[in-house]
Scaffold this motif. Structure first.
Motif: not given
Length: 280
Positions: A153-163
């Motif tokens: 559930g880490g959010v770094f990957g979500i941020f990277l891919l969202r951008q």
């Protein structure tokens, strides 16, 4: 001074600086490889010899053949299975979440996303006790699940891919919708194929983080057979009474997968990092 000569001077200075930094970073790896090919007496001799006088593979053979006290091949397989499984699941979960936060419209989308981003300010060490309690309750202590599931559930990957997803033209989705594609088909057949650089970067970061993790596997594993390589190397140190040549052989073995992965992914690395910051 002309503009061209000024640019040439900047490029030369940059090349010299980056070359020096590159040598500084690669020197420890070369020393590890060199020491692993030396007899123990030569490994601790002074002054340091970067090129072994009598190269030998005995240290690698001794480390690999010691399957009772320090089964390094078992640790290697454990680390590889856990790191690969964790990486694949992170890519799937983070890409689904990033797709929702970047391409779908729903109430409170941005507020929820930035609330998730705020959790990145929480020190990871604060999650150890709650995470251990959950893993213990589920009966996952001393199993691979304890090292695969937590962290998904880490959010770094979500941020990277969202951008990165924000930079993909919406016209592609609109054309797919006209052709009758579902949201999942758009995600799977359009968004993901166009996002290979960002996915490769996230995979590299995730794999390296899981592969090199020491504290969490140390806490959630009890048996020698379930240890991962970073934890196993600490056992190996005690097993051989700090025999440096054997330690360096085991260390180089543990570094090989990461080196191979980075060499294979390097052409995507810069592109994935740069394009992931195009839009906010």
């Amino acid at each position: 001074m002309s503009v061209k000569s000024e640019e040439r001077k900047i490029k030369t200075t940059s090349f010299i600086f980056l070359s020096a930094v590159g040598v500084l970073w690669i020197a420890p790896l070369i020393w590890i490889l060199s020491t692993s090919l030396k007899p123990e007496s030569a490994a601790i001799s002074w002054p340091i010899r970067w090129i072994p006088e009598t190269p030998t593979l005995k240290n690698y053979i001794d480390v690999i053949s010691n399957t009772s006290e320090a089964p390094i091949l078992k640790w290697f397989v454990n680390s590889l299975f856990i790191a690969v499984s964790h990486t694949v699941l992170v890519l799937f979960i983070a890409s689904l979440a990033a797709y929702a936060y970047s391409r779908l419209e729903f109430k409170g989308r941005d507020k929820i996303f930035w609330s998730l981003m705020a959790t990145m300010m929480i020190p990871p060490i604060m999650n150890l006790i709650p995470a251990y309690s959950i893993v213990n309750f589920l009966g996952w202590i001393d199993t691979p699940w304890a090292m695969i599931i937590p962290g998904l559930g880490g959010v770094f990957g979500i941020f990277l891919l969202r951008q990165f997803f924000l930079g993909i033209p919406k016209e592609l989705e609109e054309a797919a919708i006209i052709d009758g594609a579902t949201l999942f088909q758009i995600y799977w057949k359009i968004i993901l194929p166009l996002s290979k650089p960002a996915l490769v970067v996230l995979a590299l970061f995730t794999f390296m983080g899981n592969w090199n993790d020491f504290l969490w596997p140390l806490i959630v594993t009890n048996s020698i057979e379930m240890r991962t390589l970073p934890v196993g190397l600490s056992i190996l140190q005690g097993t051989y009474n700090i025999q440096y040549a054997k330690m360096m052989a085991a260390t180089f073995i543990s570094a090989v997968p990461v080196l191979i992965l980075f060499l294979l992914a390097q052409r995507f690395f810069v592109k994935g990092i740069s394009l992931s910051g195009v839009k906010g």
